[in-house]
Scaffold this active site. Sequence first.
Site, mmCIF file in Angstrom:
data_model
loop_
_atom_site.group_PDB
_atom_site.id
_atom_site.type_symbol
_atom_site.label_atom_id
_atom_site.label_comp_id
_atom_site.label_asym_id
_atom_site.label_seq_id
_atom_site.Cartn_x
_atom_site.Cartn_y
_atom_site.Cartn_z
ATOM 1 N N HIS A 1 0.668 -1.034 -0.002
ATOM 2 C CA HIS A 1 0.029 -0.038 0.062
ATOM 3 C C HIS A 1 0.697 1.343 -0.056
ATOM 4 C CE1 HIS A 1 0.941 0.636 4.128
ATOM 5 N NE2 HIS A 1 0.846 -0.731 4.385
ATOM 6 N N ASP A 2 0.156 2.249 -0.554
ATOM 7 C CA ASP A 2 1.044 3.613 -0.723
ATOM 8 C C ASP A 2 2.202 3.785 -1.212
ATOM 9 O OD1 ASP A 2 -1.286 4.952 1.139
ATOM 10 O OD2 ASP A 2 -0.697 3.578 2.536
ATOM 11 N N GLY B 1 4.762 -1.542 2.398
ATOM 12 C CA GLY B 1 4.067 -0.234 2.253
ATOM 13 C C GLY B 1 4.778 0.932 2.260
#
Length: 255
Positions: A119-120, A137
Site C-alpha cells: 500500500h501507498d 508499504g
Amino acid sequence: MIHTTAIVDPRARLAEDVEVGPFSVIGPDVEIGSGSRIGPHVVIKGPTVLGARTRIFQFASVGEDCQDKKYAGEPTRLVMGDDNVIREGVTLHRGTAQDRGETTIGSRNLFMAYVHVGHDCIIGSDCVLANQATLAGHVTLGNFVILGGLSAIHQFCHFGDYAMAGGGSIITKDTPSFLMINGNPAKPHGLNLVGLKRRGFSAEAIRALNDSYRLVYRQGLTVAQALAEIRSRYALAETEAFAASIELSTRGIVR
C-alpha cells in the site's frame, strides 16, 4: 472482447477494445484504458485506474484491499500509467487513509511473476521488478530501477533512479540514485555502470558519478562534507541528481 465466463461489474469503465479472459473478475470503480488485455483468472478491484495497453497475466490480483491492520475499508486507490506488464501471480494493493490514500505506478514497468507492491507505494516508469521482488508499504522507487528476484524493500525506503538491487537483497535503508547494491543487509557495490551505459549516459557523466560515489563511500567524509565536495567539483545534472537523492533520505543510506 469479454469472455462469457468473466464477471465485469456494470460500474466498471472499460475502453471498447479491452479484452478480458475467462473467469476474470472486474469490480466497480475500475477503469481500464484502450488496448489493454486482461488474461484469465485475474481479479481487479477498485477504485483502480489502469492506463492504455496494460497487459495482465493469469492469477494476478490488482487493486485489492491492503494488508495494513489499520485499514478499515476506506475508498483508497491504485493508479497506473500506460504500457505496464503484470505477470502471473502479481499482487498490487491500493493505498491507506493513513498515508496518501493511493498507490501510484508510472508507465512501461515490468512486474515479473509473484511480485508484491504494498500500500501507498510510489513507483516511477521503466522499472523491472524480477520474480518475487517485494515492496512493503510506503516504498518509493524512482525511474529505470531494477530489482532482482527475491529482493525485499523495507517500508518507507526510497530507491533512487537507475539504481539496481541484486537478487535476494534485503534493503532496509535508502538507496541513492545510480547505485548497484546487493546482500543481506544490502551493501553498495559501486555504480550501476551497465545500466548507465545502456541508457546513454555520457562518459563525462559516468566519470563524474564514479568520483562522486568515491567521495561518499571511500574517502571517510561525512555525508554533508561529501555532498559539498561533489557540488564544488561538478555542475552536472547527473551529479546533482545523485546528491539530491542522498539529501532526500529519511532512513539513512545504504553503507
